[in-house]
Every structure is written in C-alpha cells, then in structure tokens.
Design an enzyme around this catalytic site. Structure first.
Site, PDB file in Angstrom:
ATOM      1  N   ASP A 167       4.373   1.149  11.936  1.00  0.00           N
ATOM      2  CA  ASP A 167       3.184   0.504  11.370  1.00  0.00           C
ATOM      3  C   ASP A 167       2.994  -0.931  11.842  1.00  0.00           C
ATOM      4  OD1 ASP A 167       2.258   2.684  10.032  1.00  0.00           O
ATOM      5  OD2 ASP A 167       2.845   2.042   8.035  1.00  0.00           O
TER       6      ASP A 167
ATOM      7  N   CYS B  80      -5.391   9.330   8.808  1.00  0.00           N
ATOM      8  CA  CYS B  80      -5.658   8.718  10.114  1.00  0.00           C
ATOM      9  C   CYS B  80      -5.340   9.687  11.244  1.00  0.00           C
ATOM     10  CB  CYS B  80      -4.818   7.456  10.295  1.00  0.00           C
ATOM     11  SG  CYS B  80      -5.387   6.057   9.325  1.00  0.00           S
TER      12      CYS B  80
ATOM     13  N   ARG C 199      -3.902  11.144   3.522  1.00  0.00           N
ATOM     14  CA  ARG C 199      -2.737  12.001   3.689  1.00  0.00           C
ATOM     15  C   ARG C 199      -1.754  11.903   2.532  1.00  0.00           C
ATOM     16  NH1 ARG C 199      -0.744  15.057   7.334  1.00  0.00           N
ATOM     17  NH2 ARG C 199       1.468  15.522   7.265  1.00  0.00           N
TER      18      ARG C 199
ATOM     19  N   LYS D 236       0.827  -1.205   0.000  1.00  0.00           N
ATOM     20  CA  LYS D 236       0.000   0.000   0.000  1.00  0.00           C
ATOM     21  C   LYS D 236       0.865   1.260   0.000  1.00  0.00           C
ATOM     22  CE  LYS D 236      -2.771   2.673   3.316  1.00  0.00           C
ATOM     23  NZ  LYS D 236      -1.734   3.630   3.769  1.00  0.00           N
ATOM     24  N   ASN D 237       1.832   1.332   0.913  1.00  0.00           N
ATOM     25  CA  ASN D 237       2.628   2.552   1.038  1.00  0.00           C
ATOM     26  C   ASN D 237       3.483   2.807  -0.195  1.00  0.00           C
ATOM     27  OD1 ASN D 237       1.555   3.033   3.566  1.00  0.00           O
ATOM     28  ND2 ASN D 237       3.254   2.099   4.666  1.00  0.00           N
TER      29      ASN D 237
ATOM     30  N   ARG E 112      -8.659   0.202   3.748  1.00  0.00           N
ATOM     31  CA  ARG E 112      -7.635   1.113   3.246  1.00  0.00           C
ATOM     32  C   ARG E 112      -6.292   0.417   3.075  1.00  0.00           C
ATOM     33  NH1 ARG E 112      -6.289   4.938   7.044  1.00  0.00           N
ATOM     34  NH2 ARG E 112      -4.941   5.732   5.402  1.00  0.00           N
TER      35      ARG E 112
ATOM     36  N   ASP F 291       5.633  20.547   6.856  1.00  0.00           N
ATOM     37  CA  ASP F 291       6.639  21.599   6.683  1.00  0.00           C
ATOM     38  C   ASP F 291       7.896  21.096   5.985  1.00  0.00           C
ATOM     39  OD1 ASP F 291       6.892  20.184   9.207  1.00  0.00           O
ATOM     40  OD2 ASP F 291       8.586  21.491   9.641  1.00  0.00           O
ATOM     41  N   LEU F 292       8.273  19.826   6.215  1.00  0.00           N
ATOM     42  CA  LEU F 292       9.476  19.307   5.567  1.00  0.00           C
ATOM     43  C   LEU F 292       9.280  19.148   4.068  1.00  0.00           C
ATOM     44  CD1 LEU F 292      10.726  16.666   8.171  1.00  0.00           C
ATOM     45  CD2 LEU F 292      11.418  19.052   7.900  1.00  0.00           C
TER      46      LEU F 292
ATOM     47  N   ARG G  56       1.094  15.312  12.036  1.00  0.00           N
ATOM     48  CA  ARG G  56       2.054  14.988  10.982  1.00  0.00           C
ATOM     49  C   ARG G  56       2.166  16.178  10.040  1.00  0.00           C
ATOM     50  NH1 ARG G  56       0.471   9.090   8.823  1.00  0.00           N
ATOM     51  NH2 ARG G  56      -1.650   9.844   8.995  1.00  0.00           N
ATOM     52  N   PRO G  57       2.899  17.217  10.436  1.00  0.00           N
ATOM     53  CA  PRO G  57       2.965  18.425   9.612  1.00  0.00           C
ATOM     54  C   PRO G  57       3.698  18.173   8.302  1.00  0.00           C
ATOM     55  CG  PRO G  57       4.551  18.541  11.396  1.00  0.00           C
ATOM     56  CD  PRO G  57       3.705  17.317  11.653  1.00  0.00           C
TER      57      PRO G  57
END
Length: 428
Positions: free
Chosen positions: A314, A124, A100, A22-23, A406, A132-133, A129-130
């Site tokens: 995970d 989720c 996301r 999935k990822n 998902r 900004d990076l 989980r910003p």
C-alpha cells in the site's frame, strides 16, 4: 464528478493529524455482528468506505449511532453499533460489490447465526484477489461452503462452528481476520498458523479481547483462539493509519518539506521509516508522533513489497512518485498484486521516467515534474498523483478522486494547512 486541482512547487511545513486507520476500521466494524451488546469504536476516519460498510451492516440489522468530529488535533468520529438481533444473514451484491472488505461479514455471521450468504466482493482493480483462503479457513472450523450465482453460502454444523487448525499456505490479511472473528465464537480451540502479522490484525485481536475473546500469540504467525459462548460489548479506539502517515511522509520528501505527523505510531511503520531514511529523509520520533524532514535531493532505492513486517504494497505507489525525483535509478518490485502499476502511465505524463518489466519497475530520477491532467485508477495510485502534483511545475488536475475519498480523510484540508495549493472542484 469532482476533481482536485494542485498548483505545485510549494514546500510543505507544519503538522498533519493522522486519522484512524482505514484498514483497521473496516476490520473492526464487523465485530459488531459477534455480540448483542453495543460496540463503540472511536477514532473512526470519515471515509466513503467506512460509511459504505456502515450501510452494509445496517442492512443486516445493525443500528449505528455516530458522534461528530472532536476538537483540537484529533479528527474522526465515534460510532456505536448495536446488533441485538440480526435481521438478515444475506449481504447483497449491490452493497458488497463496492468494497472488497465486505467479505469480512462472512465469518461473524456464520459464527453467530449459523449461516451467511455473501456476494462475491468487488473493490479496486489492482489484481486478482481470490477469497479461497477465507473459505478454507471456515471449512476448517466445520462450515459447509457452497458457491452459487455469484454468492458464497456458508452454513455451520449443528451446534455451531467448532475449533480447528487453520494453516494458510500464503499469508492473507483478510482471511486471517475472518478466521479470527469466526474462531472467537467457535466451540473449542482454534490454532491459526502462518497468520498475517499486520498491525491491523493486532488491532482486531485487541478489540476482540476487549469484547471477551481469549487470544494468545497476538502479533505472531501462530495465533491461538479459545472460543467463547458469547462476546460482550466494548469501547475501542481505532489505531492510527500507518499508510496515511507514510503517504504524508512522502509528501514531505517530494516537496523538500518538514512535516510532523501527529498521532503516527513509529512502531507500526518500521519498514516504511527504513525506506524514508534510506532515501535521505530525516525521521525522528517526537511527542505524540513522527517528524519527517527533507534535506537535499532524494536518493534512489531498491524496494520489494511483501507481507508485514516487510515493506507494504500500500506504500509502493507513493514511494514511486517520490523516487521519480530521486538521484539515480530506483528498482521497485511488487510481489503482492500483479496489476498494481496502473499509476505509471499517469506519472509518466507528468515527466517521470519509469519502465515496467513484469512485476518490476525501474524509476530513473528526473530533475522536475510538470503538471498535467491525470486519471486516478485506485486508492493508493490516486495518492501518488497527488504527491507528484505537489512537486510539479504548474497545475495538475486529478480526475476520478472518489478513490481518494475511500482512504484519505479530508485530504485537501490537511495539505492546505501545511502549505499546499490544492482545491477540490465540484462537477459542472
């Protein structure tokens, strides 16, 4: 709303086919935006998130053609994506809020079209989980970034993105992925330091190379990308899902079972396998996969999540469920997300003895679990409840299973085939 019913205490035995990751799939799909040529991805898992990302790409002008499941032990499907012309550079809130990973269209759109407007993402509720990076990485390539009304607006300078040096203060899988895709079409050389090293990053690099990108340092913390004026199409097979494989390995452990995980790649699962072995499971590499055998009561562990190659966040919830039946007290520390113990109250409803202190959970093994109605809170938490239900006395009812859809392809079919008493019940 659908729910899953499990009548537990069956020993699982047999072969479970491991699907495409999935990822990895959610990282490879936006690569289609980098070229006007068709990109064909095979071994795509049949998941709600994959379908959702496909719909997002459709809205940007990408056409998608899907081939059905293959026969034999192989699952999944093949999708051909064609972005001959980008129809829109805006990824709207209604699409992005559901997942996301949608932020991964930002880098490719800016690199190819010179601009992108992408809603701030959802996903989720497992912690802050910003992004900004992601934004700092694009700024290092010359992009101008503006945040307005819940959207990220990015624009490349005249002449397009240019190579640069990106130094991540923290390891970020998603930001590394966005940086790699953007840098593949930037002018000149890009150096990415403190890059994420997850196997899914390696899979992305290999797909980009198949499309004509020039990348060195694949699999290391320093990746160098020589930007190309254009990329071409390719045929690429998605890697096997190491988290799905680890989850079914825990199913063997918690039920005292013997499962062969067909298609699993042990090379990508070293930390997971180390944990399984330390817990008392027998793990061996067999032709085309991994075999996991439980022999006796599980042993307690001390585990801490961290970026690859360490133990993955995970897999924390699945190991917690398995260790609920281990002998002794296990200590699990979550260093990645600050709110990833939402499955604990549900596991305790089933008789688990778990105490959470900040980012650390102490799991004192019990001799048995009892079925109960429980509520899924996120993707991996959902799987931990399935595992607990497989081992519990009586019936377990799991609600809000859309989380499972998902990330786990045909979960009930795979478990039923190896001896689980499990069924999906539709909404009344």
């Amino acid at each position: 709303m659908d729910r899953i019913i499990i009548r537990g205490r069956n020993r699982l035995s047999g072969t479970v086919p491991i699907s495409g990751a999935k990822n990895a799939a959610l990282t490879l799909l936006p690569c289609a935006l980098l070229t006007a040529d068709p990109l064909t991805l095979s071994n795509l898992p049949r998941l709600a998130d994959v379908d959702g990302f496909g719909h997002l790409l459709n809205g940007l002008g990408v056409s998608t053609t899907i081939a059905g499941a293959r026969g034999g032990a192989e699952w999944g499907r093949s999708m051909t994506l064609s972005a001959e012309k980008i129809a829109s550079t805006t990824a709207p809130y209604d699409m992005v809020r559901r997942m996301r990973a949608s932020i991964l269209v930002l880098g490719p759109l800016v690199a190819r079209e010179g601009e992108a407007t992408v809603s701030l993402p959802g996903g989720c509720a497992i912690g802050n989980r910003p992004i900004d990076l992601h934004l700092k990485a694009l700024e290092a390539l010359g992009a101008e970034i503006e945040l307005a009304a819940g959207y990220v607006k990015a624009r490349a300078p005249d002449g397009g993105l240019r190579g640069g040096r990106i130094v991540f203060p923290l390891v970020s899988v998603g930001a590394t992925e966005n940086a790699l895709m953007a840098a593949s079409l930037a002018n000149g050389e890009t150096v990415i330091d403190n890059a994420a090293r997850e196997p899914e990053i390696t899979d992305l690099c290999r797909c980009l190379v198949a499309m004509g990108a020039e990348i060195s340092g694949i699999g290391t913390e320093r990746i160098v990308v020589q930007g190309q004026p254009r990329l071409h199409g390719a045929d690429y097979r998605v890697m096997p899902d190491r988290i799905e494989a680890g989850s079914y390995a825990c199913a063997a452990g918690i039920t005292g079972g013997d499962l062969t995980l067909a298609g699993a790649d042990a090379a990508d699962m070293a930390a997971i396998i180390d944990g399984l072995v330390e817990a008392g499971l027998q793990v061996s590499t067999v032709d085309g996969g991994i075999r996991v055998v439980a022999d006796g009561r599980l042993k307690a562990l001390t585990l801490s999540t961290a970026p690859y190659p360490a133990f993955p966040t995970d897999m924390q919830a699945q190991f917690m469920a398995m260790l609920a039946l281990a002998e002794g007290a296990s200590v699990l520390t979550e260093t990645i997300f600050e709110n990833r113990y939402m499955h604990v109250p549900e596991l305790t409803r089933m008789g688990a003895d778990i105490q959470v202190r900040g980012r650390t959970a102490v799991v004192r093994g019990v001799t048995g679990l009892v079925g109960a109605p429980v509520m899924a809170t996120d993707l991996r938490a959902s799987m931990s409840l399935v595992l607990a239900g497989l081992a519990a006395e009586g019936e377990t009812q799991i609600n809000r299973i859309y989380h499972l859809d998902r990330g786990y392809e045909r979960l009930e079919e795979k478990l039923s085939a190896v001896g689980a008493d499990i069924e999906r019940i539709g909404a009344d």
